[in-house]
Design a protein around this motif. Structure first.
Motif, PDB file in Angstrom:
ATOM      1  N   ASP A   1      54.671  29.723  33.040  1.00  0.00           N
ATOM      2  CA  ASP A   1      56.068  29.963  32.694  1.00  0.00           C
ATOM      3  C   ASP A   1      56.149  30.357  31.227  1.00  0.00           C
ATOM      4  O   ASP A   1      55.472  29.759  30.375  1.00  0.00           O
ATOM      5  N   PHE A   2      56.998  31.338  30.922  1.00  0.00           N
ATOM      6  CA  PHE A   2      57.108  31.873  29.571  1.00  0.00           C
ATOM      7  C   PHE A   2      58.470  31.546  28.957  1.00  0.00           C
ATOM      8  O   PHE A   2      59.420  31.203  29.661  1.00  0.00           O
ATOM      9  N   ALA A   3      58.548  31.690  27.640  1.00  0.00           N
ATOM     10  CA  ALA A   3      59.802  31.426  26.945  1.00  0.00           C
ATOM     11  C   ALA A   3      60.891  32.385  27.413  1.00  0.00           C
ATOM     12  O   ALA A   3      62.076  32.061  27.374  1.00  0.00           O
ATOM     13  N   SER A   4      60.512  33.575  27.865  1.00  0.00           N
ATOM     14  CA  SER A   4      61.449  34.537  28.443  1.00  0.00           C
ATOM     15  C   SER A   4      60.700  35.366  29.467  1.00  0.00           C
ATOM     16  O   SER A   4      59.483  35.504  29.401  1.00  0.00           O
ATOM     17  N   GLY A   5      61.429  35.887  30.448  1.00  0.00           N
ATOM     18  CA  GLY A   5      60.800  36.694  31.476  1.00  0.00           C
ATOM     19  C   GLY A   5      60.338  35.873  32.661  1.00  0.00           C
ATOM     20  O   GLY A   5      60.358  34.634  32.637  1.00  0.00           O
ATOM     21  N   PRO A   6      59.907  36.552  33.735  1.00  0.00           N
ATOM     22  CA  PRO A   6      59.528  35.859  34.970  1.00  0.00           C
ATOM     23  C   PRO A   6      58.169  35.180  34.857  1.00  0.00           C
ATOM     24  O   PRO A   6      57.329  35.588  34.057  1.00  0.00           O
ATOM     25  N   PRO A   7      57.933  34.123  35.666  1.00  0.00           N
ATOM     26  CA  PRO A   7      56.619  33.467  35.670  1.00  0.00           C
ATOM     27  C   PRO A   7      55.574  34.327  36.377  1.00  0.00           C
ATOM     28  O   PRO A   7      55.899  35.229  37.151  1.00  0.00           O
ATOM     29  N   LEU A   8      54.311  34.014  36.120  1.00  0.00           N
ATOM     30  CA  LEU A   8      53.181  34.689  36.760  1.00  0.00           C
ATOM     31  C   LEU A   8      52.319  33.656  37.471  1.00  0.00           C
ATOM     32  O   LEU A   8      52.336  32.476  37.129  1.00  0.00           O
ATOM     33  N   PHE A   9      51.561  34.127  38.480  1.00  0.00           N
ATOM     34  CA  PHE A   9      50.564  33.256  39.090  1.00  0.00           C
ATOM     35  C   PHE A   9      49.228  33.974  39.129  1.00  0.00           C
ATOM     36  O   PHE A   9      49.162  35.205  39.172  1.00  0.00           O
ATOM     37  N   ILE A  10      48.147  33.193  39.127  1.00  0.00           N
ATOM     38  CA  ILE A  10      46.780  33.707  39.160  1.00  0.00           C
ATOM     39  C   ILE A  10      45.994  32.886  40.166  1.00  0.00           C
ATOM     40  O   ILE A  10      46.001  31.654  40.103  1.00  0.00           O
ATOM     41  N   ASP A  11      45.327  33.538  41.118  1.00  0.00           N
ATOM     42  CA  ASP A  11      44.417  32.841  42.030  1.00  0.00           C
ATOM     43  C   ASP A  11      43.126  32.516  41.291  1.00  0.00           C
ATOM     44  O   ASP A  11      42.567  33.378  40.592  1.00  0.00           O
ATOM     45  N   VAL A  12      42.632  31.301  41.438  1.00  0.00           N
ATOM     46  CA  VAL A  12      41.382  30.888  40.793  1.00  0.00           C
ATOM     47  C   VAL A  12      40.467  30.259  41.834  1.00  0.00           C
ATOM     48  O   VAL A  12      40.923  29.646  42.802  1.00  0.00           O
ATOM     49  N   SER A  13      39.169  30.426  41.649  1.00  0.00           N
ATOM     50  CA  SER A  13      38.198  29.847  42.585  1.00  0.00           C
ATOM     51  C   SER A  13      36.893  29.580  41.862  1.00  0.00           C
ATOM     52  O   SER A  13      36.602  30.174  40.822  1.00  0.00           O
ATOM     53  N   SER A  14      36.121  28.669  42.445  1.00  0.00           N
ATOM     54  CA  SER A  14      34.828  28.293  41.883  1.00  0.00           C
ATOM     55  C   SER A  14      33.745  28.584  42.915  1.00  0.00           C
ATOM     56  O   SER A  14      33.883  28.219  44.090  1.00  0.00           O
ATOM     57  N   ASN A  15      32.664  29.254  42.496  1.00  0.00           N
ATOM     58  CA  ASN A  15      31.585  29.543  43.437  1.00  0.00           C
ATOM     59  C   ASN A  15      30.583  28.388  43.467  1.00  0.00           C
ATOM     60  O   ASN A  15      30.693  27.442  42.682  1.00  0.00           O
ATOM     61  N   PRO A  16      29.589  28.408  44.370  1.00  0.00           N
ATOM     62  CA  PRO A  16      28.642  27.290  44.460  1.00  0.00           C
ATOM     63  C   PRO A  16      27.896  27.001  43.162  1.00  0.00           C
ATOM     64  O   PRO A  16      27.426  25.882  42.954  1.00  0.00           O
ATOM     65  N   GLY A  17      27.781  28.010  42.300  1.00  0.00           N
ATOM     66  CA  GLY A  17      27.095  27.794  41.030  1.00  0.00           C
ATOM     67  C   GLY A  17      27.982  27.209  39.946  1.00  0.00           C
ATOM     68  O   GLY A  17      27.533  26.998  38.820  1.00  0.00           O
ATOM     69  N   GLY A  18      29.264  26.944  40.271  1.00  0.00           N
ATOM     70  CA  GLY A  18      30.170  26.351  39.300  1.00  0.00           C
ATOM     71  C   GLY A  18      30.861  27.341  38.392  1.00  0.00           C
ATOM     72  O   GLY A  18      31.533  26.950  37.437  1.00  0.00           O
ATOM     73  N   ILE A  19      30.719  28.652  38.662  1.00  0.00           N
ATOM     74  CA  ILE A  19      31.380  29.668  37.855  1.00  0.00           C
ATOM     75  C   ILE A  19      32.787  29.902  38.393  1.00  0.00           C
ATOM     76  O   ILE A  19      32.975  30.142  39.584  1.00  0.00           O
ATOM     77  N   VAL A  20      33.777  29.820  37.512  1.00  0.00           N
ATOM     78  CA  VAL A  20      35.178  29.961  37.900  1.00  0.00           C
ATOM     79  C   VAL A  20      35.635  31.389  37.615  1.00  0.00           C
ATOM     80  O   VAL A  20      35.394  31.927  36.531  1.00  0.00           O
TER      81      VAL A  20
END
Length: 259
Positions: free
Chosen positions: A228-247
Motif C-alpha cells: 500500500d502506498f501513500a497515494s495511488g492504488p495498491p500492488l501485489f506480487i506473487d512470491v515463491s521459494s524453490n527447493p534450493g531456498g531461492i525466493v
C-alpha cells in the motif's frame, strides 16, 4: 619495521575491501529464504510516467526527476516553483518510426528532466488537446500532474518513514520454506523506486481466492506480497521459494478489487 597497530589496521582495511567486493556481487532478483529486507535509500534519480499521474513523490536536494510521457502531443510545462525544482534538459520530443505508427497518432515520447535545488514542493504538469488521430482529449485524458516534495540533503531516513509490516501468522505443516522477510525483500527489489512512499507491506500465504468460493489450502513455498502506498492504488506480487531456498517474485500488478 611496521608496528603491530599498523599491521592490524592494514588487515582490517583488507577485510573490509573483500567484504565490500563480495557484497557487490549479490544481485537483487533473488534472495535466500530467511534473509531480511535491505534498507531502502532515497534515489538520486526518479522517473515518472503516465501511470504516476496525480501522485506525490519525495526526493532530496540534488536529486533529478525525469518525466517521460508516451505521446508526442504532450506539452510539458515548467515546474510551478523553479527555485525548488528547475528544468535542466528538455522538453525533448522523440517520434516513433513511421512504420511503427499510423500518421497522426502521436506515437513517440516527450521527456524533460528537472533538478531539486531547495527544500519545498513543486508541481510538474503537462497537457494535450489531441489523444489520437483527429481525436480530441476528453475528461482528464488531456491533463497530467505530479507533485514533488523536496527534502534537505541527508534527510533520506526521515523522508522514508518505516512502513507497517504485516506477516501472515498461519501455522503450516510442514514448516514453510518461504519466510515473510525473504518474501518482502524480493518483492520490494522488483518494485523499483519510482513510486509514492510505501506505508504498508503485507505477506499472505497462498494466492487469491474468489469471495465465497472454497480456497485451496496454502503451501509453504508460495504466497503474495501486497504493498500500500501513500497515494495511488495498491500492488501485489506473487512470491515463491524453490527447493534450493531461492525466493523469486513476479512483476508487480494492480491489486484486484473484491479480495
Amino acid at each position: 619495521m611496521k608496528s603491530g597497530f599498523g599491521s592490524a589496521l592494514g588487515s582490517i582495511a583488507l577485510v573490509g575491501l573483500v567484504l565490500l567486493l563480495a557484497a557487490c556481487t549479490v544481485g537483487p532478483a533473488a534472495l535466500p529464504s530467511g534473509s531480511s529486507p535491505a534498507p531502502v535509500a532515497t534515489p538520486a534519480t526518479l522517473q515518472v510516467s503516465e501511470s504516476s499521474n496525480g501522485q506525490t513523490f519525495t526526493v532530496v536536494v540534488g536529486s533529478e526527476v525525469t518525466i517521460l510521457l508516451t505521446s508526442t502531443y504532450w506539452q510539458i510545462q515548467p515546474s510551478s516553483d523553479s527555485a525548488v525544482l528547475a528544468v535542466v534538459s528538455g522538453p525533448t520530443t522523440s517520434a516513433a518510426a513511421p512504420s511503427a505508427c499510423l500518421p497522426g497518432m502521436g506515437c513517440g515520447t516527450v521527456r524533460a528532466t528537472f533538478r531539486a535545488l531547495l527544500p519545498g514542493q513543486a508541481t510538474i504538469s503537462a497537457s494535450r488537446t489531441t489523444c489520437g488521430e483527429a481525436l480530441a482529449c476528453t475528461g482528464s485524458s488531456g491533463a497530467y500532474e505530479v507533485k514533488i516534495v523536496v527534502g534537505p540533503p541527508g534527510a533520506e531516513a526521515s523522508l522514508l518513514a518505516s512502513p507497517e509490516v504485516i506477516c501472515d501468522t498461519s501455522q503450516l505443516d510442514p514448516t514453510p520454506s518461504l519466510t515473510c522477510s525473504a518474501a518482502l525483500a524480493v518483492a520490494l527489489a522488483g518494485v523499483g523506486s519510482a513510486h509514492p512512499a510505501i506505508v504498508r507491506e503485507e505477506f499472505r500465504w497462498g494466492g487469491f481466492c474468489p469471495p465465497g468460493a472454497p480456497c485451496v489450502p496454502p503451501r509453504g513455498d508460495e504466497g503474495i506480497v501486497v504493498l500500500d502506498f501513500a497515494s495511488g492504488p495498491p500492488l501485489f506480487i506473487d512470491v515463491s521459494s524453490n527447493p534450493g531456498g531461492i525466493v523469486s517474485a513476479s512483476s508487480p500488478a494492480p491489486f484486484p478489487s473484491g479480495y
